[in-house]
Design a protein around this motif. Structure first.
Motif, PDB file in Angstrom:
ATOM      1  N   LYS A 189       0.830  -1.205   0.000  1.00 19.99           N
ATOM      2  CA  LYS A 189       0.000   0.000   0.000  1.00 19.99           C
ATOM      3  C   LYS A 189       0.868   1.260   0.000  1.00 19.99           C
ATOM      4  CE  LYS A 189      -4.173   1.731   2.275  1.00 19.99           C
ATOM      5  NZ  LYS A 189      -4.092   3.075   1.950  1.00 19.99           N
ATOM      6  N   ASN A 190       0.427   2.241  -0.775  1.00 22.67           N
ATOM      7  CA  ASN A 190       1.153   3.502  -0.800  1.00 22.67           C
ATOM      8  C   ASN A 190       0.861   4.327   0.440  1.00 22.67           C
ATOM      9  OD1 ASN A 190       2.576   3.283  -3.188  1.00 22.67           O
ATOM     10  ND2 ASN A 190       0.759   3.863  -4.405  1.00 22.67           N
ATOM     11  N   ILE A 191       1.906   4.834   1.044  1.00 22.75           N
ATOM     12  CA  ILE A 191       1.765   5.681   2.224  1.00 22.75           C
ATOM     13  C   ILE A 191       2.049   7.116   1.783  1.00 22.75           C
ATOM     14  CG2 ILE A 191       2.653   6.096   4.560  1.00 22.75           C
ATOM     15  CD1 ILE A 191       1.511   3.305   4.337  1.00 22.75           C
ATOM     16  N   SER A 192       1.289   8.078   2.344  1.00 20.11           N
ATOM     17  CA  SER A 192       1.470   9.468   1.911  1.00 20.11           C
ATOM     18  C   SER A 192       2.891   9.961   2.214  1.00 20.11           C
ATOM     19  CB  SER A 192       0.446  10.366   2.609  1.00 20.11           C
ATOM     20  OG  SER A 192       0.860  10.594   3.941  1.00 20.11           O
ATOM     21  N   ASP A 193       3.372  10.919   1.415  1.00 18.88           N
ATOM     22  CA  ASP A 193       4.732  11.444   1.595  1.00 18.88           C
ATOM     23  C   ASP A 193       4.924  12.026   2.990  1.00 18.88           C
ATOM     24  OD1 ASP A 193       5.354  10.654  -0.860  1.00 18.88           O
ATOM     25  OD2 ASP A 193       5.228  12.624  -1.825  1.00 18.88           O
ATOM     26  N   ASN A 194       3.901  12.740   3.444  1.00 15.14           N
ATOM     27  CA  ASN A 194       3.965  13.363   4.779  1.00 15.14           C
ATOM     28  C   ASN A 194       4.238  12.332   5.854  1.00 15.14           C
ATOM     29  OD1 ASN A 194       3.649  15.959   4.153  1.00 15.14           O
ATOM     30  ND2 ASN A 194       1.441  16.068   4.646  1.00 15.14           N
ATOM     31  N   GLU A 195       3.445  11.259   5.776  1.00 16.20           N
ATOM     32  CA  GLU A 195       3.566  10.213   6.802  1.00 16.20           C
ATOM     33  C   GLU A 195       4.934   9.542   6.705  1.00 16.20           C
ATOM     34  OE1 GLU A 195       0.097   7.605   6.997  1.00 16.20           O
ATOM     35  OE2 GLU A 195       1.350   6.073   7.943  1.00 16.20           O
ATOM     36  N   ASN A 196       5.346   9.254   5.487  1.00 22.52           N
ATOM     37  CA  ASN A 196       6.647   8.618   5.289  1.00 22.52           C
ATOM     38  C   ASN A 196       7.792   9.466   5.825  1.00 22.52           C
ATOM     39  OD1 ASN A 196       6.622   6.049   4.332  1.00 22.52           O
ATOM     40  ND2 ASN A 196       6.225   6.670   2.219  1.00 22.52           N
ATOM     41  N   GLU A 197       7.712  10.751   5.548  1.00 17.01           N
ATOM     42  CA  GLU A 197       8.749  11.682   5.990  1.00 17.01           C
ATOM     43  C   GLU A 197       8.857  11.680   7.515  1.00 17.01           C
ATOM     44  OE1 GLU A 197       8.732  16.045   4.890  1.00 17.01           O
ATOM     45  OE2 GLU A 197       8.544  15.092   2.911  1.00 17.01           O
ATOM     46  N   ALA A 198       7.692  11.742   8.154  1.00 17.30           N
ATOM     47  CA  ALA A 198       7.686  11.764   9.628  1.00 17.30           C
ATOM     48  C   ALA A 198       8.253  10.459  10.185  1.00 17.30           C
ATOM     49  CB  ALA A 198       6.271  11.994  10.148  1.00 17.30           C
ATOM     50  N   LYS A 199       7.872   9.355   9.559  1.00 14.97           N
ATOM     51  CA  LYS A 199       8.382   8.055  10.027  1.00 14.97           C
ATOM     52  C   LYS A 199       9.895   7.988   9.888  1.00 14.97           C
ATOM     53  CE  LYS A 199       4.349   5.065   9.347  1.00 14.97           C
ATOM     54  NZ  LYS A 199       3.671   4.141   8.421  1.00 14.97           N
ATOM     55  N   GLU A 200      10.395   8.480   8.745  1.00 17.86           N
ATOM     56  CA  GLU A 200      11.848   8.477   8.519  1.00 17.86           C
ATOM     57  C   GLU A 200      12.552   9.348   9.550  1.00 17.86           C
ATOM     58  OE1 GLU A 200      13.718   6.546   6.631  1.00 17.86           O
ATOM     59  OE2 GLU A 200      11.789   5.572   6.286  1.00 17.86           O
ATOM     60  N   LYS A 201      11.939  10.485   9.836  1.00 17.21           N
ATOM     61  CA  LYS A 201      12.527  11.414  10.805  1.00 17.21           C
ATOM     62  C   LYS A 201      12.628  10.730  12.173  1.00 17.21           C
ATOM     63  CE  LYS A 201      13.142  16.001  11.954  1.00 17.21           C
ATOM     64  NZ  LYS A 201      12.552  17.284  12.285  1.00 17.21           N
ATOM     65  N   PHE A 202      11.556  10.038  12.545  1.00 14.36           N
ATOM     66  CA  PHE A 202      11.539   9.353  13.848  1.00 14.36           C
ATOM     67  C   PHE A 202      12.666   8.330  13.936  1.00 14.36           C
ATOM     68  CE2 PHE A 202       9.998   6.057  16.824  1.00 14.36           C
ATOM     69  CZ  PHE A 202       9.740   6.847  17.936  1.00 14.36           C
ATOM     70  N   LYS A 203      12.886   7.627  12.832  1.00 15.07           N
ATOM     71  CA  LYS A 203      13.934   6.587  12.824  1.00 15.07           C
ATOM     72  C   LYS A 203      15.332   7.179  12.993  1.00 15.07           C
ATOM     73  CE  LYS A 203      11.239   3.272  10.266  1.00 15.07           C
ATOM     74  NZ  LYS A 203      10.692   3.050   8.933  1.00 15.07           N
ATOM     75  N   LYS A 204      15.467   8.460  12.640  1.00 15.24           N
ATOM     76  CA  LYS A 204      16.797   9.080  12.745  1.00 15.24           C
ATOM     77  C   LYS A 204      16.992   9.797  14.078  1.00 15.24           C
ATOM     78  CE  LYS A 204      17.659   9.629   7.816  1.00 15.24           C
ATOM     79  NZ  LYS A 204      16.645  10.182   6.893  1.00 15.24           N
ATOM     80  N   MET A 205      15.942   9.870  14.884  1.00 11.16           N
ATOM     81  CA  MET A 205      16.066  10.601  16.160  1.00 11.16           C
ATOM     82  C   MET A 205      16.935   9.831  17.155  1.00 11.16           C
ATOM     83  SD  MET A 205      12.222  12.116  16.779  1.00 11.16           S
ATOM     84  CE  MET A 205      12.544  12.831  18.395  1.00 11.16           C
ATOM     85  N   ILE A 206      17.572  10.585  18.050  1.00 13.84           N
ATOM     86  CA  ILE A 206      18.389   9.983  19.108  1.00 13.84           C
ATOM     87  C   ILE A 206      17.666  10.212  20.440  1.00 13.84           C
ATOM     88  CG2 ILE A 206      20.603  10.155  20.335  1.00 13.84           C
ATOM     89  CD1 ILE A 206      20.866   8.946  17.562  1.00 13.84           C
ATOM     90  N   PHE A 207      17.540   9.139  21.231  1.00 15.41           N
ATOM     91  CA  PHE A 207      16.786   9.229  22.484  1.00 15.41           C
ATOM     92  C   PHE A 207      17.730   8.962  23.667  1.00 15.41           C
ATOM     93  CE2 PHE A 207      14.112   7.724  19.043  1.00 15.41           C
ATOM     94  CZ  PHE A 207      13.052   8.619  19.080  1.00 15.41           C
TER      95      PHE A 207
END
Ligand code: ZN
Length: 507
Positions: A189-207
């Motif tokens: 399924k295609n995911i919207s660009d907005n959602e994808n971008e946010a998901k990618e950003k989350f994966k790059k965050m440092i906690f």
């Protein structure tokens, strides 16, 4: 007369419990605090203690005493203790010669450490000969103990009494047929660009790790894990161990680039921990004072981790705290995105990090490999071939091929520790959890409670329906007691279809 004999049995068991207490704590130390070079000495000491513990119960004098008791004359709890003794000690343990048992116990400890090193270095050659030895030992154990139907049944029985290859084939057949088409649809399924971008950003965050530790402690507080009879520490592979209902120890693992991993490992182990803490005091000090099976244990960890912990309502409760701690909103991770991230379906390599929907497929793969290994007790399993079959099955079922050993056959600790027959209980546990959840939801407004992070009544239902009984009831008795029917995988399949069709807009 019978009471006198029972008193003698209990004296032996009490002394044996003291040895087991020491064994448990040394194991805990080995996994959490002990330095690498301490391993040889610890494995020797453990080998000795395990041998002593074995001799204390596996001898003619004790066996004659146990079998001389007329169990009709005992109280119910004592009768069940004698039944458990006969089953665990004289029908299983005694069949394995002491020297073999001791050698195997030592091998497992060394093999687990070799596995850890091999996994970190992505070097299968460090571990594969040990894996071959462990498999050989398990084949021998099956021969010593005997089997009915498929040889693998003997191992399955250890973790989930009542489940044989026949039942497991049926269950995993349903998983394959009913869930694979949905997984395929979602992944394509295609995911919207907005959602994808946010998901990618989350994966790059440092906690920050210190903050993650604070969060894990907070999560255990929310589910009412008791710290006056439990602790939380760190280990490579999260696990739970316990001495009795007043000493329950859970671990988690923190990654600076993965917030959800430690959070959900902690809640998962917390679910195991609650089960052990809630065993009734009357049985806690007996050999029945622990969880009844791995499947039921997993049902408790996974109901907290997934059905409660990944629900929209619980996440809406905990999101504001996460937002303050880790600045999620500032980084473009609003609640809706966060809920989707916590429930993102992906074809992935690592079982412990898998989403709820693809998870049982990871277990199915291990089930099929194990069943094949123990199909023939006389041949030698080719461990290189096994690593390749692992890759092939991931390609077949999830369309992806692990190219490193760490992402393939080396990812799980179980085989290094001789735990064959264990994996199916993870998927069965998830399915039990769905059936149990359904039963609780008829009495309690679970979503309403989750919105407030209020676990009091839910915990009580689980305590009264399952936890307090320890091993005095079988998995099937507990399910019937709690849900009014024997195991029915329909609840699990319906739950997964409903939840993920909704999240991915397929309804
Ligand atoms: Zn678990």
């Amino acid at each position: 007369m019978e009471n006198e004999k029972m008193k003698k049995v209990k004296e032996v068991l009490e002394n044996n419990a003291a040895l087991k207490h020491a064994i448990t704590i040394m194991h805990w130390d080995l996994e959490t605090e002990a330095p690498l070079l301490a391993v040889d000495k610890i494995s020797k000491t453990l080998g000795y203690l395990i041998g002593e513990s074995y001799s204390m119960v596996i001898n003619d004098e004790f066996k004659n005493l146990v079998y001389s008791i007329n169990t009709d004359k005992l109280k119910e709890l004592d009768r069940k203790i004698i039944e458990e003794l006969k089953k665990e000690y004289f029908e299983k343990l005694e069949k394995i010669p002491k020297e073999e048992y001791k050698k195997y116990s030592e091998l497992k400890i060394i093999s687990s450490k070799k596995w850890e090193e091999a996994k970190i270095k992505n070097d299968y050659s460090i571990f594969k000969s040990y894996l071959g030895e462990i498999i050989k030992f398990n084949k021998k154990i099956i021969k010593y103990r005997g089997y009915k139907g498929h040889p693998y049944n003997t191992l399955l029985e250890d973790y989930e009494p009542g489940i044989t290859v026949k039942e497991a084939d049926e269950f995993f057949g349903k998983i394959k047929n009913e869930l694979s088409p949905l997984i395929k649809k979602i992944i394509q399924k295609n995911i919207s660009d907005n959602e994808n971008e946010a998901k990618e950003k989350f994966k790059k965050m440092i906690f920050d790790i210190e903050k993650q530790k604070e969060l894990s402690k907070h999560a255990l507080d929310i589910i009412n894990f008791r710290f006056d009879k439990g602790v939380l520490k760190e280990s490579e592979h999260p696990f739970t161990t316990n001495v009795d209902n007043k000493d329950v120890r859970v671990t988690t693992h923190y990654y600076k680039d993965n917030l959800l991993s430690s959070l959900y490992s902690t809640i998962h182990e917390g679910g195991h921990g609650l089960y052990e803490q809630n065993v009734d005091d009357v049985i806690s000090d007996t050999i029945l004072g622990t969880g009844t099976s791995m499947g039921i244990h997993e049902s408790q960890s996974r109901i907290y981790e997934n059905m409660f912990g990944r629900s929209e309502e619980f996440l809406s409760f905990i999101y504001p705290k996460l937002d303050i701690m880790f600045k999620l909103g500032e980084n473009g991770i609003n609640f809706n995105i966060f809920y989707k991230i916590a429930n993102e379906v992906q074809a992935s390599f690592i079982r412990t990090e898998a989403d709820e929907l693809t998870y049982p497929i990871h277990v199915l793969i291990r089930y099929e490999l194990e069943k094949e290994i123990f199909d023939n007790l006389d041949n030698e399993t080719d461990v290189d071939e096994l690593a390749k079959k692992w890759q092939d099955k991931y390609e077949e079922y999830l369309g992806i091929r692990p190219e490193t050993y760490t992402e393939g056959i080396l990812q799980d600790v179980h085989w290094s520790d001789g735990l064959f027959g264990y994996f199916p209980s993870y998927a069965l546990g998830s399915a039990y959890a769905a059936q149990i959840y359904n039963a609780i939801s008829k009495k309690i407004d679970i979503n309403g409670k989750m919105k407030k992070g209020d676990f009091t009544e839910i915990n009580n239902e689980l305590k009264e329906g399952i936890h307090k009984y320890g091993k005095t009831r079988t998995p099937e008795e507990l399910l019937v007691n709690m849900t009014g029917e024997p195991f029915n995988p329909k609840y699990y399949i319906d739950y997964l279809k409903e939840k993920f069709s909704l999240i991915y807009g397929l309804k």
